[in-house]
Scaffold this motif. Structure first.
Motif, PDB file in Angstrom:
ATOM      1  N   PHE A   1       0.817  -1.349   0.050  1.00  0.00           N
ATOM      2  CA  PHE A   1       0.163  -0.088   0.038  1.00  0.00           C
ATOM      3  C   PHE A   1       0.811   1.333  -0.066  1.00  0.00           C
ATOM      4  CE2 PHE A   1      -2.750   3.200   1.537  1.00  0.00           C
ATOM      5  CZ  PHE A   1      -3.872   3.006   1.256  1.00  0.00           C
ATOM      6  N   ILE A   2       1.034   2.062  -1.164  1.00  0.00           N
ATOM      7  CA  ILE A   2       1.818   3.159  -1.348  1.00  0.00           C
ATOM      8  C   ILE A   2       0.915   4.344  -0.586  1.00  0.00           C
ATOM      9  CG2 ILE A   2       3.000   4.653  -2.821  1.00  0.00           C
ATOM     10  CD1 ILE A   2       4.119   1.932  -2.688  1.00  0.00           C
ATOM     11  N   TRP A   3       1.750   4.725   0.209  1.00  0.00           N
ATOM     12  CA  TRP A   3       1.078   5.966   1.040  1.00  0.00           C
ATOM     13  C   TRP A   3       1.776   7.215   0.936  1.00  0.00           C
ATOM     14  CZ3 TRP A   3       5.123   6.626   4.633  1.00  0.00           C
ATOM     15  CH2 TRP A   3       5.260   5.425   5.165  1.00  0.00           C
ATOM     16  N   ALA A   4       2.803   7.304   0.323  1.00  0.00           N
ATOM     17  CA  ALA A   4       3.738   8.489   0.015  1.00  0.00           C
ATOM     18  C   ALA A   4       4.464   8.383  -1.207  1.00  0.00           C
ATOM     19  CB  ALA A   4       4.697   8.893   1.441  1.00  0.00           C
ATOM     20  N   TRP A   5       4.454   9.668  -1.842  1.00  0.00           N
ATOM     21  CA  TRP A   5       5.287   9.795  -3.089  1.00  0.00           C
ATOM     22  C   TRP A   5       5.743  11.250  -2.902  1.00  0.00           C
ATOM     23  CZ3 TRP A   5       3.323  10.061  -8.883  1.00  0.00           C
ATOM     24  CH2 TRP A   5       4.388  10.118  -9.873  1.00  0.00           C
ATOM     25  N   PRO A   6       7.068  11.007  -2.034  1.00  0.00           N
ATOM     26  CA  PRO A   6       7.367  12.275  -1.461  1.00  0.00           C
ATOM     27  C   PRO A   6       7.820  13.470  -2.611  1.00  0.00           C
ATOM     28  CG  PRO A   6       8.733  10.630  -0.780  1.00  0.00           C
ATOM     29  CD  PRO A   6       7.864   9.988  -1.770  1.00  0.00           C
ATOM     30  N   ASP A   7       8.057  13.268  -3.849  1.00  0.00           N
ATOM     31  CA  ASP A   7       8.446  14.356  -4.816  1.00  0.00           C
ATOM     32  C   ASP A   7       7.183  14.093  -6.091  1.00  0.00           C
ATOM     33  OD1 ASP A   7      10.394  15.869  -3.597  1.00  0.00           O
ATOM     34  OD2 ASP A   7      11.677  13.986  -3.915  1.00  0.00           O
ATOM     35  N   GLY A   8       6.217  13.541  -5.851  1.00  0.00           N
ATOM     36  CA  GLY A   8       5.191  13.414  -6.759  1.00  0.00           C
ATOM     37  C   GLY A   8       4.370  14.626  -7.190  1.00  0.00           C
ATOM     38  N   PRO A   9       3.370  14.550  -7.823  1.00  0.00           N
ATOM     39  CA  PRO A   9       2.442  15.751  -8.119  1.00  0.00           C
ATOM     40  C   PRO A   9       2.012  16.188  -6.867  1.00  0.00           C
ATOM     41  CG  PRO A   9       1.925  13.899  -9.350  1.00  0.00           C
ATOM     42  CD  PRO A   9       2.812  13.221  -8.644  1.00  0.00           C
ATOM     43  N   GLN A  10       1.924  17.742  -6.870  1.00  0.00           N
ATOM     44  CA  GLN A  10       1.161  18.007  -5.538  1.00  0.00           C
ATOM     45  C   GLN A  10      -0.342  17.786  -5.430  1.00  0.00           C
ATOM     46  OE1 GLN A  10       2.418  20.032  -2.812  1.00  0.00           O
ATOM     47  NE2 GLN A  10       4.500  19.291  -3.736  1.00  0.00           N
ATOM     48  N   SER A  11      -0.761  17.548  -6.314  1.00  0.00           N
ATOM     49  CA  SER A  11      -2.424  17.154  -6.514  1.00  0.00           C
ATOM     50  C   SER A  11      -2.733  15.890  -5.843  1.00  0.00           C
ATOM     51  CB  SER A  11      -3.131  17.240  -7.725  1.00  0.00           C
ATOM     52  OG  SER A  11      -4.307  16.708  -7.672  1.00  0.00           O
ATOM     53  N   MET A  12      -3.338  15.479  -4.798  1.00  0.00           N
ATOM     54  CA  MET A  12      -3.572  14.008  -4.441  1.00  0.00           C
ATOM     55  C   MET A  12      -4.312  13.293  -5.646  1.00  0.00           C
ATOM     56  SD  MET A  12      -3.033  11.753  -2.197  1.00  0.00           S
ATOM     57  CE  MET A  12      -2.924  12.426  -0.395  1.00  0.00           C
ATOM     58  N   PRO A  13      -5.071  13.712  -6.163  1.00  0.00           N
ATOM     59  CA  PRO A  13      -5.808  12.864  -7.313  1.00  0.00           C
ATOM     60  C   PRO A  13      -4.871  12.566  -8.362  1.00  0.00           C
ATOM     61  CG  PRO A  13      -7.299  14.501  -6.583  1.00  0.00           C
ATOM     62  CD  PRO A  13      -6.090  14.847  -6.093  1.00  0.00           C
ATOM     63  N   ALA A  14      -4.010  13.501  -8.323  1.00  0.00           N
ATOM     64  CA  ALA A  14      -3.061  12.988  -9.808  1.00  0.00           C
ATOM     65  C   ALA A  14      -1.969  12.006  -9.212  1.00  0.00           C
ATOM     66  CB  ALA A  14      -2.146  14.444 -10.249  1.00  0.00           C
TER      67      ALA A  14
END
Length: 601
Positions: A223-236
């Motif tokens: 279960f991935i709960w963090a993408w540290p440098d991912g998009p700022q938008s949660m839906p994205a």
């Protein structure tokens, strides 16, 4: 969503008010010895866990003992270094982005406070597993790192190949993708409310720690709960994770706007069928700093609201031997107060002295507690026993006799108090506002020498008791006198005659002479009374202390008729009504006094 023991490696554990409130009354030498013994045991468990993949102690128990060790070290300013887990490879694999962890919030009010002024908030189940970092370079998985201390962890890349839930490749143009999530044991229709954690986290740990390939690896999910440098938008973020083969985050994320919505999802997920075990809910803020700024314990963009555990741990403060009115001795553990559901638990009854000896529990020991039927605290197990064992001496065995202690003596104090507390109950003589503490005060005057001598006390004698004002003394005197009107069966119960309630209600006699004239065969005619009990009742009524108590009651015309009642006893309906109103006022005043006393304490 933190890994089990890794969560405690470098993060400072902040002791709660309960955990840090009491320091053991130990000498420095004993404290150092107790600390050393507990450290050695923790080290032994860690070696089994990290080297053999074996979990010899429940997760919660381990955590509670680490907390206790830190408390002891703070209490005694121990020279022993702070305990730290030694990972098999010394945790040399550095996380590209540190695990910040989540702060635990105690209740809905704290959740509401945290949510104030924050936007784009999302709730997710707090999956119960092991926290890890996944590193993809040029789309290929190159590293799977255990949480460790949040900065460094153990490399598990060789295990990742046997976990189908972890994609070996993702389609991306990014040179590096760092994801943080939870490895967990996949389940089918798991209901947390009914089934609990089912040791899922320990099973997951065992599969990953094992030196050999565990077949359980194929049953693990991620279960991935963090993408540290991912998009700022949660839906994205959630959409991209699903395209990469991590669909669970999107399936189990819900946007929330207030604490009521969080509470609703928390309750729903606790009772619903889920594919994993959970231990609460996590609220994420979509906006977060760049991954390079993350530090263990410094993440204020996500918080957890955990479920109330069905079992909690506490420290034994003292062992008390309680003697009941029939002389039965029971052992009660006085505990460091802990919260279980909506109850503050301060003590637990172990039962007999024999069971206490078998369980071997002393002050300083750590125990696990739960709530049994009707919310009664129950001992689940002993988590830890202190090294130095000093056993208190139980009361003498001959005190445990239901025919003893109808008169006061030093050795009979506990049983005599229990008898007085019993007779003042509503179902017996019904003396409102008279509790065990009231009897203790009256005993201190030296005026109460036998079970019914309180009937002869004057208001002035009652007022000599500590904490009883003249006004209160008058009220008590009046209530004591009112008991004279109680029917004979209530006085039989007050005397402690071992008669079942159904038999007592069926007893037709109104005079002591008729009761004393009954033979064994007469008692057997009453409901619930067999041959053995009938003989027991006859023997009880023939006991010298019992016959003396009955003689006292007969001498004072008890039970009384209206024509026999003395000063202060109501004689007609109008006076009775006034007495009832006075009793109601007195009870209200006593309640206010008790409340004021409680506030002062």
């Amino acid at each position: 969503m933190e890994g089990w023991r890794g969560a405690a490696l470098a993060l400072t554990i902040v002791l709660s008010g309960e955990a840090g409130a009491v320091c053991p009354a130990w000498t420095p030498a004993r404290a150092e010895n107790e600390i050393a013994v507990l450290q050695q045991q923790l080290r032994h468990w860690d070696e089994a866990y990290y080297q053999q993949g074996e979990s010899a102690i429940a997760d919660a128990d381990y955590d509670s003992l680490q907390l206790r060790l830190r408390q002891w070290q703070r209490c005694f300013y121990s020279a022993s270094p702070a305990y730290a887990v030694r990972l098999p490879d010394n945790g040399e694999r550095r996380h590209p982005v540190a695990h910040a962890g989540v702060k635990k919030l105690p209740d809905k009010l704290a959740v509401a406070y945290w949510m104030q002024g924050r936007k784009s908030l999302w709730a997710q189940p707090k999956v119960d597993g092991l926290a890890v970092t996944l590193v993809y370079r040029q789309g290929a998985l190159v590293s799977l790192i255990s949480r460790g201390d949040g900065l460094r962890g153990e490399e598990w890349f060789d295990k990742a190949r046997h976990i189908p839930a972890i994609p070996p490749r993702i389609e991306t143009d990014l040179p590096e993708v760092v994801l943080q999530g939870e490895l967990f044991l996949q389940m089918s229709d798991h209901h947390q409310a009914r089934q609990g954690g089912q040791n899922a986290r320990a099973q997951t740990a065992g599969a990953l720690m094992s030196k050999t390939r565990s077949p359980l690896l194929s049953a693990l999910g991620i279960f991935i709960w963090a993408w540290p440098d991912g998009p700022q938008s949660m839906p994205a973020r959630l959409e991209q994770l699903e395209r990469w083969g991590f669909p669970l985050a999107k399936q189990w994320s819900r946007e929330v706007h207030n604490e009521e919505e969080v509470a609703e999802w928390r309750d729903r997920w606790f009772n619903a069928a889920l594919p994993f075990a959970t231990d609460g809910v996590v609220i994420h803020q979509a906006q977060r700093p760049a991954g390079k700024n993350w530090l263990p314990g410094q993440g204020d963009w996500a918080v957890a609201w955990k479920y109330q555990p069905p079992v909690v741990s506490s420290e034994v403060l003292s062992v008390h031997f309680a003697v009941g009115r029939t002389g039965k001795i029971s052992v009660v553990l006085n505990l460091l107060p802990v919260q279980l559901d909506d109850k503050t638990v301060k003590r637990v009854n172990l039962g007999s002295v024999r069971r206490w000896r078998e369980l071997d529990i002393l002050p300083g020991d750590q125990v696990a507690l739960s709530l049994a039927g009707q919310g009664i605290p129950r001992l689940e197990r002993v988590i830890w026993r202190v090294a130095e064992r000093r056993y208190p001496e139980p009361p003498a065995a001959n005190v445990g006799d239901e025919l003893r202690c109808l008169s006061f003596s030093v050795e009979c104090r506990e049983q005599f108090l229990a008898r007085l507390s019993w007779l003042s109950q509503k179902s017996v003589l019904d003396i409102p506002g008279v509790q065990r503490s009231t009897w203790q005060r009256l005993l201190s005057t030296g005026e109460i020498t036998h079970l019914f001598s309180w009937l002869t006390l004057s208001p002035e004698q009652i007022a000599t008791a500590s904490g009883i004002s003249p006004k209160r003394a008058g009220q008590l005197w009046h209530r004591f006198n009112l008991t004279r009107q109680q029917p004979l069966r209530r006085w039989i119960s007050a005397l402690g005659v071992p008669l079942p309630r159904a038999a007592l209600n069926a007893l037709g006699e109104s005079r002591w002479e008729d009761v004393l004239a009954r033979q064994s065969a007469d008692w057997r005619r009453l409901p619930g009374v067999g041959a053995v009990m009938a003989e027991k009742i006859v023997a009880y009524l023939q006991n010298e202390q019992v016959t003396q108590a009955i003689a006292f009651l007969r001498q004072h015309g008890i039970p009384a008729t209206s024509s026999m009642l003395g000063v202060g006893i109501v004689e007609d309906r109008q006076t009775q009504a006034e007495a009832q109103r006075e009793q109601t006022r007195n009870e209200a005043e006593q309640q206010r006094d008790d409340n004021h006393r409680f506030m002062r304490q």
